[in-house]
Design an enzyme around this catalytic site. Structure first.
Site, mmCIF file in Angstrom:
data_model
loop_
_atom_site.group_PDB
_atom_site.id
_atom_site.type_symbol
_atom_site.label_atom_id
_atom_site.label_comp_id
_atom_site.label_asym_id
_atom_site.label_seq_id
_atom_site.Cartn_x
_atom_site.Cartn_y
_atom_site.Cartn_z
ATOM 1 N N SER B 16 -73.611 -42.861 19.374
ATOM 2 C CA SER B 16 -73.639 -41.615 18.599
ATOM 3 C C SER B 16 -74.648 -40.637 19.188
ATOM 4 O O SER B 16 -74.364 -39.445 19.338
ATOM 5 C CB SER B 16 -74.001 -41.898 17.139
ATOM 6 O OG SER B 16 -73.052 -42.752 16.549
ATOM 7 N N ARG B 39 -81.623 -36.968 15.284
ATOM 8 C CA ARG B 39 -81.407 -37.895 14.164
ATOM 9 C C ARG B 39 -80.903 -37.154 12.934
ATOM 10 O O ARG B 39 -80.097 -37.694 12.162
ATOM 11 C CB ARG B 39 -82.679 -38.703 13.848
ATOM 12 C CG ARG B 39 -82.436 -39.810 12.802
ATOM 13 C CD ARG B 39 -83.509 -40.878 12.780
ATOM 14 N NE ARG B 39 -83.481 -41.700 13.971
ATOM 15 C CZ ARG B 39 -82.655 -42.741 14.160
ATOM 16 N NH1 ARG B 39 -81.803 -43.101 13.215
ATOM 17 N NH2 ARG B 39 -82.704 -43.406 15.284
ATOM 18 N N HIS B 42 -77.341 -36.729 13.571
ATOM 19 C CA HIS B 42 -76.724 -38.046 13.417
ATOM 20 C C HIS B 42 -76.466 -38.356 11.941
ATOM 21 O O HIS B 42 -75.447 -38.950 11.574
ATOM 22 C CB HIS B 42 -77.662 -39.092 14.041
ATOM 23 C CG HIS B 42 -77.231 -40.508 13.867
ATOM 24 N ND1 HIS B 42 -77.834 -41.365 12.962
ATOM 25 C CD2 HIS B 42 -76.267 -41.234 14.462
ATOM 26 C CE1 HIS B 42 -77.241 -42.543 13.024
ATOM 27 N NE2 HIS B 42 -76.294 -42.493 13.930
#
Lengths: 211, 211
Positions: B16, B39, B42
């Site tokens: 990812s 992040r 994500h």
């Protein structure tokens, strides 16, 4: 700015929903789906959900009926569980389960080389209760639910399929949409999350408890 | 689709992040800010955060230093607390607090006609500990932190200012950005959430624990 700290949360929520309704403009939604779409936008400030949320025919009515009869909710994260209004759900006779941190689930996942999300769905199937599944994180949870349904081992009252991410997420959601007889609410595409899953649960619960 | 349920979460996370890096293309970020931006993307699948996240000068270095020294994290929702990797944080000597469901906080809020978020920030100030504040929900928490800082009653090691919403959210974030000496990471605009707050905390923690 002092006055900002003195607005009541309930007033902020009401005003937020007014703004969302205004900004949705001429977009309309079926009566029972609208509060769900709007609460997801309220939770994310992301109007893309007005387009990406898809409902199987009668999904909301079937979920409300299940909740009225005390159906439980199974989440794939403790974060999702944390965001669901458990007091309101309890007033309907339901409760929320998340098995992700359970020791037996970790052991089973390790032993079978799969994810804890998969082992959690298996554990939920073994409960034999009427369940709504709220999946905001793990595409493997959706894949496992699909398999369990095909095997006739589980009959979810509703699948909320809103994992977020870049790998396996999109196909896992399409798998749920392909099911002919399972009620679902799915956020197509990459977006979603445990917050979105919890928001959909709360939007359903509030249709019964905030009359 | 069987194979989908057998990909390990750690592999999915790595892949990812590769996809996110690819799709960010030529966009670059300061070395220590990049893992935070990625992040958050994500966690949300929302690339808008590449533009909306703003960092005060040296904010990440100051936060990492504080975490190394055992700083705690205070959240404004139990959902945010739930999403933070508490085991990794504990390995640095820190822990997470959320006072929102505390009885004394509810009483104080009711007595002073304010929100539980405000009373929670007051309770955090009274702890006298080194704290990082992770605010993903309540603009009133940010306003109260601003006031407590102005009054010299609190010196946050970092403010993560990422509430989501339509009312008071934008000005509350700008208030934090206006502070000259307080390290902050803010998601400008309406977007954010407890999931975003937790993702930023984890991105900081992992810079110290996943070497």
């Amino acid at each position: 700015m002092k006055e900002l700290s003195q607005v009541l949360p309930s007033e902020i929520e009401a005003r937020s929903f007014e703004i969302i309704t205004e900004e949705l403009g001429e977009r309309t939604f079926p009566e029972k789906e609208a509060p769900i779409v709007k609460r997801v936008i309220h939770t994310t400030a992301d109007f893309e959900y007005a387009d990406s949320l898809v409902f199987s025919p009668g999904a909301v009515d079937k979920a409300l009926e299940a909740l009225k009869n005390g159906a439980c909710i199974v989440t794939d994260t403790n974060m999702g569980k944390s965001g669901i209004n458990k007091r309101a759900l309890a007033s309907l006779g339901g409760e929320v389960y998340c098995f992700m941190a359970d020791e037996d689930v970790a052991k089973k996942a390790a032993a079978s080389g799969t994810t804890r999300a998969v082992a959690s769905m298996d554990k939920a199937a073994e409960m034999g209760k009427d369940c709504i599944f709220a999946v905001g994180n793990a595409p493997t949870a959706l894949v496992r639910l699909y398999e369990l349904i095909q095997e006739g081992k589980i009959h979810p009252k509703l699948i909320i399929g809103v994992p977020v991410g870049f790998v396996n997420v999109v196909p896992s959601k399409e798998l749920i949409i392909s099911l002919p007889d399972t009620p679902y609410i799915v956020a197509r595409g990459r977006k979603g999350g445990s917050n979105v899953a919890a928001a959909i649960c709360n939007a359903l619960i509030y249709q019964l408890t905030r009359k």
